[in-house]
Motif scaffolding. Sequence first.
Motif, PDB file in Angstrom:
ATOM      1  N   PHE A 160       0.858  -1.186   0.000  1.00 46.07           N
ATOM      2  CA  PHE A 160       0.000   0.000   0.000  1.00 46.07           C
ATOM      3  C   PHE A 160       0.897   1.241   0.000  1.00 46.07           C
ATOM      4  N   ILE A 161       0.728   2.108  -0.984  1.00 48.45           N
ATOM      5  CA  ILE A 161       1.409   3.412  -1.004  1.00 48.45           C
ATOM      6  C   ILE A 161       0.359   4.446  -0.605  1.00 48.45           C
ATOM      7  N   LEU A 162       0.489   4.989   0.607  1.00 54.57           N
ATOM      8  CA  LEU A 162      -0.563   5.854   1.146  1.00 54.57           C
ATOM      9  C   LEU A 162      -0.573   7.251   0.546  1.00 54.57           C
ATOM     10  N   ASP A 163       0.592   7.736   0.089  1.00 55.69           N
ATOM     11  CA  ASP A 163       0.652   9.095  -0.448  1.00 55.69           C
ATOM     12  C   ASP A 163       1.679   9.164  -1.562  1.00 55.69           C
ATOM     13  N   PRO A 164       1.364   9.862  -2.649  1.00 51.38           N
ATOM     14  CA  PRO A 164       2.284   9.910  -3.797  1.00 51.38           C
ATOM     15  C   PRO A 164       3.429  10.898  -3.573  1.00 51.38           C
ATOM     16  N   TRP A 165       4.554  10.617  -4.191  1.00 51.29           N
ATOM     17  CA  TRP A 165       5.694  11.535  -4.155  1.00 51.29           C
ATOM     18  C   TRP A 165       6.001  11.985  -5.570  1.00 51.29           C
TER      19      TRP A 165
ATOM     20  N   VAL B 259       2.421  -9.984  -6.843  1.00 47.49           N
ATOM     21  CA  VAL B 259       2.447  -8.838  -5.927  1.00 47.49           C
ATOM     22  C   VAL B 259       1.430  -7.798  -6.403  1.00 47.49           C
ATOM     23  N   PHE B 260       0.635  -7.324  -5.450  1.00 57.66           N
ATOM     24  CA  PHE B 260      -0.406  -6.344  -5.764  1.00 57.66           C
ATOM     25  C   PHE B 260      -0.083  -5.021  -5.075  1.00 57.66           C
ATOM     26  N   ILE B 261      -0.050  -3.967  -5.866  1.00 59.74           N
ATOM     27  CA  ILE B 261       0.280  -2.631  -5.343  1.00 59.74           C
ATOM     28  C   ILE B 261      -0.950  -1.739  -5.442  1.00 59.74           C
ATOM     29  N   TYR B 262      -1.341  -1.154  -4.317  1.00 59.65           N
ATOM     30  CA  TYR B 262      -2.446  -0.203  -4.283  1.00 59.65           C
ATOM     31  C   TYR B 262      -1.897   1.181  -3.937  1.00 59.65           C
ATOM     32  N   LYS B 263      -2.166   2.135  -4.811  1.00 55.71           N
ATOM     33  CA  LYS B 263      -1.766   3.521  -4.567  1.00 55.71           C
ATOM     34  C   LYS B 263      -3.033   4.330  -4.284  1.00 55.71           C
ATOM     35  N   PHE B 264      -3.071   4.951  -3.123  1.00 60.10           N
ATOM     36  CA  PHE B 264      -4.263   5.683  -2.690  1.00 60.10           C
ATOM     37  C   PHE B 264      -4.102   7.172  -3.014  1.00 60.10           C
ATOM     38  N   ILE B 265      -5.025   7.692  -3.801  1.00 60.74           N
ATOM     39  CA  ILE B 265      -4.973   9.085  -4.235  1.00 60.74           C
ATOM     40  C   ILE B 265      -6.288   9.776  -3.891  1.00 60.74           C
ATOM     41  N   THR B 266      -6.209  10.924  -3.235  1.00 62.89           N
ATOM     42  CA  THR B 266      -7.409  11.681  -2.886  1.00 62.89           C
ATOM     43  C   THR B 266      -7.865  12.520  -4.071  1.00 62.89           C
ATOM     44  N   LYS B 267      -9.124  12.327  -4.449  1.00 66.59           N
ATOM     45  CA  LYS B 267      -9.691  13.078  -5.580  1.00 66.59           C
ATOM     46  C   LYS B 267      -9.789  14.567  -5.242  1.00 66.59           C
ATOM     47  N   ASP B 268      -9.718  15.387  -6.305  1.00 66.04           N
ATOM     48  CA  ASP B 268      -9.866  16.842  -6.168  1.00 66.04           C
ATOM     49  C   ASP B 268      -8.866  17.424  -5.177  1.00 66.04           C
ATOM     50  N   SER B 269      -7.652  16.903  -5.214  1.00 64.62           N
ATOM     51  CA  SER B 269      -6.607  17.413  -4.316  1.00 64.62           C
ATOM     52  C   SER B 269      -5.289  17.509  -5.079  1.00 64.62           C
ATOM     53  N   VAL B 270      -4.297  18.058  -4.408  1.00 64.32           N
ATOM     54  CA  VAL B 270      -2.963  18.187  -4.998  1.00 64.32           C
ATOM     55  C   VAL B 270      -2.379  16.819  -5.354  1.00 64.32           C
ATOM     56  N   GLU B 271      -2.867  15.759  -4.731  1.00 67.94           N
ATOM     57  CA  GLU B 271      -2.346  14.426  -5.024  1.00 67.94           C
ATOM     58  C   GLU B 271      -2.596  14.028  -6.476  1.00 67.94           C
ATOM     59  N   GLU B 272      -3.705  14.477  -7.047  1.00 66.74           N
ATOM     60  CA  GLU B 272      -3.973  14.176  -8.463  1.00 66.74           C
ATOM     61  C   GLU B 272      -2.941  14.845  -9.360  1.00 66.74           C
ATOM     62  N   LYS B 273      -2.506  16.043  -8.976  1.00 70.76           N
ATOM     63  CA  LYS B 273      -1.483  16.750  -9.746  1.00 70.76           C
ATOM     64  C   LYS B 273      -0.142  16.027  -9.633  1.00 70.76           C
TER      65      LYS B 273
ATOM     66  N   LEU C  70       0.228  12.821  -9.138  1.00 68.95           N
ATOM     67  CA  LEU C  70       0.073  11.611  -9.946  1.00 68.95           C
ATOM     68  C   LEU C  70       0.292  11.918 -11.426  1.00 68.95           C
ATOM     69  N   ALA C  71      -0.261  13.039 -11.899  1.00 70.33           N
ATOM     70  CA  ALA C  71      -0.086  13.440 -13.303  1.00 70.33           C
ATOM     71  C   ALA C  71       1.389  13.711 -13.590  1.00 70.33           C
ATOM     72  N   LEU C  72       2.080  14.343 -12.651  1.00 69.17           N
ATOM     73  CA  LEU C  72       3.510  14.615 -12.816  1.00 69.17           C
ATOM     74  C   LEU C  72       4.301  13.298 -12.882  1.00 69.17           C
ATOM     75  N   GLN C  73       3.937  12.339 -12.045  1.00 70.31           N
ATOM     76  CA  GLN C  73       4.586  11.027 -12.076  1.00 70.31           C
ATOM     77  C   GLN C  73       4.449  10.383 -13.447  1.00 70.31           C
ATOM     78  N   GLN C  74       3.259  10.461 -14.012  1.00 70.69           N
ATOM     79  CA  GLN C  74       3.007   9.838 -15.315  1.00 70.69           C
ATOM     80  C   GLN C  74       3.888  10.488 -16.382  1.00 70.69           C
ATOM     81  N   ARG C  75       4.020  11.815 -16.315  1.00 68.78           N
ATOM     82  CA  ARG C  75       4.878  12.506 -17.289  1.00 68.78           C
ATOM     83  C   ARG C  75       6.329  12.081 -17.139  1.00 68.78           C
ATOM     84  N   LYS C  76       6.773  11.937 -15.894  1.00 70.28           N
ATOM     85  CA  LYS C  76       8.177  11.527 -15.655  1.00 70.28           C
ATOM     86  C   LYS C  76       8.421  10.119 -16.186  1.00 70.28           C
ATOM     87  N   LYS C  77       7.421   9.230 -16.043  1.00 73.53           N
ATOM     88  CA  LYS C  77       7.570   7.865 -16.531  1.00 73.53           C
ATOM     89  C   LYS C  77       7.699   7.841 -18.057  1.00 73.53           C
TER      90      LYS C  77
END
Length: 219
Positions: A167-172, A194-208, A210-217
Amino acid sequence: VAKELPPKSEQVLFCKMSDEQAEYYEKIKSEYRNVLLEQSLDELLKKSQIQILQGLSKLRQLANHPLMIDEHYTGDSGKFENVIHTLDNVLSRGHKVLIFSQFVKQLDIYRNYFHKKKIQYAYLDGSTRNREEVVNGFRNNGDIKLFLISIKAGGVGLNLIEADYVFILDPWWNPAVEQQAIDRSHRIGQTKNVFIYKFITKDSVEEKILALQQRKKII
């Protein structure tokens, strides 16, 4: 030659804030927006970076649980409820779980909950001195199904193949940090999927984030 690792699957679980949490989040967001708008250009150039970072840090914590910045908060956290519900489901099937957060304050909230529920767990952060003993306890004790880990202290150098859920509770901002944490379980010697769950709060900075992570990947 090392055998191929078993499959791993990553899933992002979006969590809706509770009403009290969303109200608190919007209040703090507005405060920082107003502070920045009220600054002169010279003041912004000198101070805004620090203020922006302070604001982002507060909003990231509020997206997880307002208790992290306000010990008198009595409302719920949408993410906390979601994590506990998912965890109950996983534990009921006998799995071992690694739970990573960047915030020790967040880990403390879960520790308090597990204490109240009399649920055994292992715990590791930067202040842990008996790391080997803690790790061995999790690996060898069948009654300890949970390992709460500060991602900065336990993201590298640990072999925890007994766990098949992460479980990844908060994105970096940097997805490589999360990947290193996931690799504590998904490594040579692992025989289960192995199952990985990443918890992201909707309508928050965490979505931003997550989007930055996707761009870096992609880069």
